[in-house]
Scaffold this motif. Structure first.
Motif, PDB file in Angstrom:
ATOM      1  N   THR B   3       0.850  -1.176   0.000  1.00  0.00           N
ATOM      2  CA  THR B   3       0.000   0.000   0.000  1.00  0.00           C
ATOM      3  C   THR B   3       0.894   1.238   0.000  1.00  0.00           C
ATOM      4  OG1 THR B   3      -0.026   0.244   2.384  1.00  0.00           O
ATOM      5  CG2 THR B   3      -1.714  -1.178   1.424  1.00  0.00           C
ATOM      6  N   LYS B   4       0.259   2.368  -0.335  1.00  0.00           N
ATOM      7  CA  LYS B   4       0.985   3.643  -0.310  1.00  0.00           C
ATOM      8  C   LYS B   4       1.521   3.947   1.099  1.00  0.00           C
ATOM      9  CE  LYS B   4       0.469   5.582  -4.466  1.00  0.00           C
ATOM     10  NZ  LYS B   4       1.630   6.040  -5.250  1.00  0.00           N
ATOM     11  N   GLN B   5       0.756   3.553   2.133  1.00  0.00           N
ATOM     12  CA  GLN B   5       1.192   3.813   3.516  1.00  0.00           C
ATOM     13  C   GLN B   5       2.436   2.982   3.837  1.00  0.00           C
ATOM     14  OE1 GLN B   5      -2.079   3.562   2.697  1.00  0.00           O
ATOM     15  NE2 GLN B   5      -2.284   5.766   2.988  1.00  0.00           N
ATOM     16  N   GLN B   6       2.424   1.722   3.399  1.00  0.00           N
ATOM     17  CA  GLN B   6       3.592   0.875   3.638  1.00  0.00           C
ATOM     18  C   GLN B   6       4.806   1.405   2.891  1.00  0.00           C
ATOM     19  OE1 GLN B   6       1.568  -2.708   2.381  1.00  0.00           O
ATOM     20  NE2 GLN B   6       1.504  -3.510   4.475  1.00  0.00           N
ATOM     21  N   ALA B  38       5.422  15.055  -0.973  1.00  0.00           N
ATOM     22  CA  ALA B  38       4.040  14.569  -1.029  1.00  0.00           C
ATOM     23  C   ALA B  38       3.958  13.243  -1.786  1.00  0.00           C
ATOM     24  CB  ALA B  38       3.128  15.615  -1.670  1.00  0.00           C
ATOM     25  N   ALA B  39       4.681  13.137  -2.895  1.00  0.00           N
ATOM     26  CA  ALA B  39       4.636  11.907  -3.695  1.00  0.00           C
ATOM     27  C   ALA B  39       5.216  10.723  -2.909  1.00  0.00           C
ATOM     28  CB  ALA B  39       5.382  12.108  -5.005  1.00  0.00           C
ATOM     29  N   LEU B  40       6.349  10.958  -2.238  1.00  0.00           N
ATOM     30  CA  LEU B  40       6.970   9.861  -1.484  1.00  0.00           C
ATOM     31  C   LEU B  40       6.142   9.486  -0.255  1.00  0.00           C
ATOM     32  CD1 LEU B  40      10.685  10.959  -1.857  1.00  0.00           C
ATOM     33  CD2 LEU B  40       9.654   8.899  -2.832  1.00  0.00           C
ATOM     34  N   LEU B  41       5.317  10.409   0.226  1.00  0.00           N
ATOM     35  CA  LEU B  41       4.407  10.093   1.335  1.00  0.00           C
ATOM     36  C   LEU B  41       3.084   9.519   0.827  1.00  0.00           C
ATOM     37  CD1 LEU B  41       4.991  13.170   3.672  1.00  0.00           C
ATOM     38  CD2 LEU B  41       5.899  10.862   3.930  1.00  0.00           C
ATOM     39  N   GLY B  42       2.957   9.345  -0.508  1.00  0.00           N
ATOM     40  CA  GLY B  42       1.819   8.611  -1.042  1.00  0.00           C
ATOM     41  C   GLY B  42       0.680   9.458  -1.565  1.00  0.00           C
ATOM     42  N   GLN B  43       0.881  10.742  -1.811  1.00  0.00           N
ATOM     43  CA  GLN B  43      -0.208  11.599  -2.243  1.00  0.00           C
ATOM     44  C   GLN B  43      -0.175  11.924  -3.735  1.00  0.00           C
ATOM     45  OE1 GLN B  43      -2.816  12.545  -0.146  1.00  0.00           O
ATOM     46  NE2 GLN B  43      -1.873  11.120   1.293  1.00  0.00           N
ATOM     47  N   HIS B  44       0.906  11.616  -4.432  1.00  0.00           N
ATOM     48  CA  HIS B  44       0.953  11.772  -5.895  1.00  0.00           C
ATOM     49  C   HIS B  44       1.568  10.507  -6.493  1.00  0.00           C
ATOM     50  CE1 HIS B  44      -0.287  15.925  -6.167  1.00  0.00           C
ATOM     51  NE2 HIS B  44       0.635  16.329  -5.331  1.00  0.00           N
ATOM     52  N   MET B  46       4.115   8.739  -8.877  1.00  0.00           N
ATOM     53  CA  MET B  46       5.383   9.150  -9.507  1.00  0.00           C
ATOM     54  C   MET B  46       5.480   8.535 -10.900  1.00  0.00           C
ATOM     55  SD  MET B  46       8.148   8.938  -6.407  1.00  0.00           S
ATOM     56  CE  MET B  46       9.002  10.518  -6.547  1.00  0.00           C
ATOM     57  N   GLY B  47       6.176   9.218 -11.762  1.00  0.00           N
ATOM     58  CA  GLY B  47       6.482   8.657 -13.064  1.00  0.00           C
ATOM     59  C   GLY B  47       7.545   7.566 -12.926  1.00  0.00           C
ATOM     60  N   GLU B  48       7.730   6.818 -14.014  1.00  0.00           N
ATOM     61  CA  GLU B  48       8.663   5.689 -13.949  1.00  0.00           C
ATOM     62  C   GLU B  48      10.080   6.149 -13.550  1.00  0.00           C
ATOM     63  OE1 GLU B  48       8.353   3.310 -17.423  1.00  0.00           O
ATOM     64  OE2 GLU B  48       9.998   1.970 -16.838  1.00  0.00           O
ATOM     65  N   GLN B  49      10.541   7.218 -14.210  1.00  0.00           N
ATOM     66  CA  GLN B  49      11.896   7.729 -13.939  1.00  0.00           C
ATOM     67  C   GLN B  49      12.028   8.222 -12.506  1.00  0.00           C
ATOM     68  OE1 GLN B  49      13.501   6.952 -16.736  1.00  0.00           O
ATOM     69  NE2 GLN B  49      13.879   8.930 -17.771  1.00  0.00           N
ATOM     70  N   GLU B  50      11.022   8.962 -12.095  1.00  0.00           N
ATOM     71  CA  GLU B  50      11.060   9.557 -10.760  1.00  0.00           C
ATOM     72  C   GLU B  50      11.103   8.477  -9.680  1.00  0.00           C
ATOM     73  OE1 GLU B  50       8.350  13.359 -12.226  1.00  0.00           O
ATOM     74  OE2 GLU B  50       7.410  11.642 -11.244  1.00  0.00           O
ATOM     75  N   ALA B  51      10.280   7.472  -9.840  1.00  0.00           N
ATOM     76  CA  ALA B  51      10.251   6.398  -8.839  1.00  0.00           C
ATOM     77  C   ALA B  51      11.592   5.665  -8.822  1.00  0.00           C
ATOM     78  CB  ALA B  51       9.118   5.425  -9.145  1.00  0.00           C
ATOM     79  N   ALA B  66       7.339   0.103  -7.167  1.00  0.00           N
ATOM     80  CA  ALA B  66       6.076  -0.089  -7.907  1.00  0.00           C
ATOM     81  C   ALA B  66       4.929   0.654  -7.230  1.00  0.00           C
ATOM     82  CB  ALA B  66       5.744  -1.579  -7.998  1.00  0.00           C
ATOM     83  N   SER B  67       4.909   0.593  -5.927  1.00  0.00           N
ATOM     84  CA  SER B  67       3.822   1.254  -5.189  1.00  0.00           C
ATOM     85  C   SER B  67       3.879   2.762  -5.381  1.00  0.00           C
ATOM     86  CB  SER B  67       3.915   0.889  -3.711  1.00  0.00           C
ATOM     87  OG  SER B  67       2.937   1.558  -2.967  1.00  0.00           O
ATOM     88  N   LEU B  68       5.080   3.320  -5.449  1.00  0.00           N
ATOM     89  CA  LEU B  68       5.207   4.777  -5.619  1.00  0.00           C
ATOM     90  C   LEU B  68       4.603   5.247  -6.937  1.00  0.00           C
ATOM     91  CD1 LEU B  68       8.843   5.325  -4.285  1.00  0.00           C
ATOM     92  CD2 LEU B  68       6.711   6.007  -3.167  1.00  0.00           C
ATOM     93  N   ARG B  69       4.505   4.355  -7.911  1.00  0.00           N
ATOM     94  CA  ARG B  69       3.975   4.731  -9.223  1.00  0.00           C
ATOM     95  C   ARG B  69       2.454   4.576  -9.308  1.00  0.00           C
ATOM     96  NH1 ARG B  69       7.264   1.380 -13.413  1.00  0.00           N
ATOM     97  NH2 ARG B  69       5.769   2.467 -14.764  1.00  0.00           N
ATOM     98  N   GLU B  70       1.856   3.947  -8.302  1.00  0.00           N
ATOM     99  CA  GLU B  70       0.408   3.711  -8.323  1.00  0.00           C
ATOM    100  C   GLU B  70      -0.394   5.012  -8.152  1.00  0.00           C
ATOM    101  OE1 GLU B  70      -1.733   0.568  -8.313  1.00  0.00           O
ATOM    102  OE2 GLU B  70       0.038   0.522  -9.626  1.00  0.00           O
ATOM    103  N   GLN B  71      -1.611   4.967  -8.677  1.00  0.00           N
ATOM    104  CA  GLN B  71      -2.589   6.045  -8.475  1.00  0.00           C
ATOM    105  C   GLN B  71      -3.039   6.025  -7.015  1.00  0.00           C
ATOM    106  OE1 GLN B  71      -3.848   8.386 -10.540  1.00  0.00           O
ATOM    107  NE2 GLN B  71      -5.178   9.075  -8.886  1.00  0.00           N
ATOM    108  N   PRO B  72      -2.910   7.110  -6.273  1.00  0.00           N
ATOM    109  CA  PRO B  72      -3.292   7.044  -4.849  1.00  0.00           C
ATOM    110  C   PRO B  72      -4.773   7.305  -4.591  1.00  0.00           C
ATOM    111  CG  PRO B  72      -2.336   9.169  -5.325  1.00  0.00           C
ATOM    112  CD  PRO B  72      -2.286   8.378  -6.627  1.00  0.00           C
TER     113      PRO B  72
END
Lengths: 147, 147, 147, 147, 147, 147, 147, 147, 147, 147
Positions: B3-6, B38-44, B46-51, B66-72
């Protein structure tokens, strides 16, 4: 004496009837526009001069003027989650970016808070060819935890 | 998949262990620091490169990446009224100044809202001899009600 | 890494097993007892030395020690109205005397607040022939509203 | 008969109009200032003499005086989480330090509570070169669990 | 000045007494029927012409007409979960299909939202031999997250 | 047996890993895309064939397939007021336009409701030079109050 | 260490398996039955002897016995309005007769409370030809408000 | 007709003005004091004779007397968790001892409840050299679950 | 125009003054007694004839009669958990038997609901030597989920 | 020992796997189908025979069977307002018709309640050419208020 809510309603009515803006009120009162608006809506006590100037411009009753000078019980949201879309967007910013702001304050300043008391606020327009933008600036003193 | 939280917890742990700052992460990812946090805390998402860049700097497992790239599902506050004093001060600003901001937006722009989607945020330090200040800038496109 | 709650549970367990008091922990850590207790329960981040001293006295795992040094998300009440009778009495004081305290602060200091950040707390026993008394002292800097 | 809330509003109005302080009221009534303020705000019933003295100084109607002598339904907070910043800081102290206070009471006294009934409160100013401080003292009898 | 709720009540009363429909009001005002209904119920500010046309058809007092032109605090549900069965069914749709809508918006458009500001609504009847159907169309601009 | 939430999580994971869209799933299952998405997220029980087709495309475990066929306890929002901005906008529509929809249904159909059971939903994109639009169509049978 | 809830669950399991009653436990522990039950359910800390006696009769693990001796966080209701019918009837008594009890305490004793700390409880059966009755006796020291 | 709340307020006012006690009212009405108090506070409908006797002693208006005879909507607590300390202690007893009472009722009687309808209540003083005690007796018929 | 609540209050008052029963009202109106009672309490709009018949029997003002014909906002419980014991028992049935009813509906009918719109209700007395019984019959059309 | 919720989940799983209906279970257990379903879902304790019969038919583990015989904490709704549409309709009936039922019970029986303890429930299908109907019968003893 009138409550702060009743005084705020009287301010809104007079303001709408006379076609006066918050900025004109701020110029008359001699304080920043956000402070003046907050005070006239009942969130800050006004000084004697300030209340008189506002009351005179808006042609308010003496009991409204007296109420504007009173110490308020602050807190203006009817519900914990505001229903008005303009106000809700600020709550949404807190939902989405609250922990981000916390992390960046602690990274920059260490353990503590941004004061909401030693604090000022500005609302301004930023021109943008893709549609103008609202810019809110929240500026508060950093207060470190200090035992 | 995590999950984004994990994933956010894994980010925090790695960041603390390696002594890396959010600003260093933002530089590595190539995005503003508030967005990156915000993205690393799960609110946006990330693109493939960014993650990949973040995962590489923090030495994260592939499933975190993989989780960082998911839609939150956004929304990070545990309670509607936040208990953490740093975050609570932002809620207090909303309680005390919410209607002020609403009035000033409508006076300047007419009926509509400040977008929280077409939006950016900045957190910075302002030096002040009486104690440095935290300055938050909320910058969102004005959206008029349009039927 | 352990959460602050997990670390607090480990502290409580070790403390109970070894028969160590909060005052002994405070002496070892070299900070006031209320601060030390709050920090070990997860409400203040400890410095490197402080965490090491506490961990050594309580024979804690390194990951507990690391957690004690983390920046906390504060707020320790499970419910907004606490159910535990010892804690509830403090809420009752707020229900019964909250506006009294507000009036007396404003009468003495004007518009502003007692800081809960630049703040210290003391809990002590007062002998009394009719039954000893608990004396709590809340000592916080006055912060005037300042735009 | 007036409700306690209506009587408290009449007290506030008269007090503001006549420019009388809570301390002057306390001197007239002959009770400590925090008790007097709480009673006039509707949280304690006043004795016949006390109500008459306060009513006379504030020039209150007989029905206000009668209301001040009534047995109250206590509890003065409109919301479980107070929105007023001055009052909220006391709630924040409870959120952050509630379990600390509980631990230290039990360590010192064993199983029981600090009474909020056999209880007194003091609010005073402490001079400090870095900014004066608000000092609240909560003093309540310890009551052991006793079957 | 009248509140928006009081103005809406006056509208409902006049409308019932005169036997006028929302569609007739919309024709007179010259706006779509859903917008007109929402505006007369207090959720959109009306322009000067629109308010005059509605007030004239419904024979409303000038203060009602003035109120219809005011900027509203939006949000019309008395409870977060509406008790009225007609309104509840819309909440039920959100409970059952909210995440479905979210998934399909993101699959089609990427990360962002359907605007509720740049938005229009239509309510119409669809004939059906098995019983006519209510068809609601929600049409809002897609707003991508854009930093 | 897996809960519906666990089965939905397994669906999401497999879908993300294999890069399959909801529309492809709907084609495979042979049902409309909104129904299929809702069913795979746990809000409708799937028939034997439907569950098998989805499980085969996503390569799901038998226990996931079994769970998809179960009768659900419906209701997918974690909070009564959703925190996710995409979902929140639908709640905002209800706050702002709920009574409007109610009025127009009653004006057109008399006393009754739009069914949320004999109901279908469509989500589609509408091209627009000023930015494409999301169009949601809610289509439910009108049910008159009938004693 | 086990939580009080985990210890209570272990007590219930052992008690059911061995067919032991609360009265037998109270006799073994040497305290009244209501106190013993409350303590074994986690609402009172047991003394060393008491915990040992209960643990021995129920054949409990040492960590359960240790948990029974811990200082509890009290409060056993999962919801503010209990859903269990047996427990709800006590809440209903409070709803219907709470102010009655308050009036009669004040009439008899003046301003103050019935202590819930210096307090004991008894549950007994009263024979009655029309159906036996449950008799609860709540017996607490009167504490006058005392500044 | 007056509401039950308005009638109860009239009762309280007359009672305070005339210096009559609840016990005197109970004697006049010819019912137990707890029942009489509850009825006059609006929780039980009075019979014709009872209402007339109470109205005569308190010199109440006929519409108050009529209201006392009405069937009530019961439930007298303003909040689910009462804020008044005298009433809160009863809630605390429920929080701490609710499951204990449940266990002991089931151990003694089997599956069922203590009725709050076929029920009576008594409040009395018990002399005690260490401070007099309040004794509440709740006496309700046991009702077994019976299909 | 009167609100539905005000009209219901006028109905209750007239009914009490004239000593008319709900069954007499139902006979006069020519509808089942449960429907008639619900309509007069504001939960169903009455037809022109029905409202006139009820108004005539109860000697109601024309504005009450007009209000009885209005389309209601339904929902009559002041709180989500009703405090009145008579009404609470129905909530308790839902707490205890809600999932049972759901299971048995699905076992008998498949996926769908019992309509609360195409629905009728009956309340009757059943003689029983052990005490008469209240029998409620809820009779609603089954509506299958149908896309 | 398993909780009632865990036992209910085991029952549901076994029932689904073996294709057994609630009616078959009721026949095996020898009790009405609604009682049997409620008991297996954890709302009634089963007798020794009943639990054995159900466990044998469903091939349940001994610890499930033991749990079915335990005294339950009743209350099965996850939320005070149920989100599941099938269950919600029953809540809607209470919202719309609760006061109607109360009025008719009092008109027929006087002051008192319909017991939910001495109570039985039946769910059956009624054939109807316009679509079959669900008929719920709630049958409870009337309990008069009796001091």
């Amino acid at each position: 004496m009138l409550t702060k809510q009743q005084a705020a309603a009287a301010v809104r009515d007079a303001k709408a009837e006379l076609g006066i803006t918050w900025r004109q009120l701020a110029d008359t009162v001699g304080r920043p526009v956000a402070w003046t608006t907050a005070a006239l809506l009942g969130q800050h006590p006004m000084g004697e001069q300030e209340a008189r100037a506002a009351a005179s411009l808006l042609d308010l009753e003496p009991e409204v003027e007296a109420s504007l000078r009173e110490q308020p019980y602050r807190g203006a949201l009817g519900h914990q989650v505001p229903t008005d879309p303009t106000v809700y967007r600020l709550h949404e910013v807190l939902e989405v970016y609250g922990p981000t702001i916390k992390e960046l304050i602690h990274e920059e300043f260490g353990d503590g808070i941004m004061s909401a008391i030693n604090f000022r606020l500005d609302v301004r327009r930023e021109s943008d060819p893709q549609g103008d933008r609202v810019v809110l600036t929240l500026n508060g003193k950093f207060l470190p935890y200090q035992w």
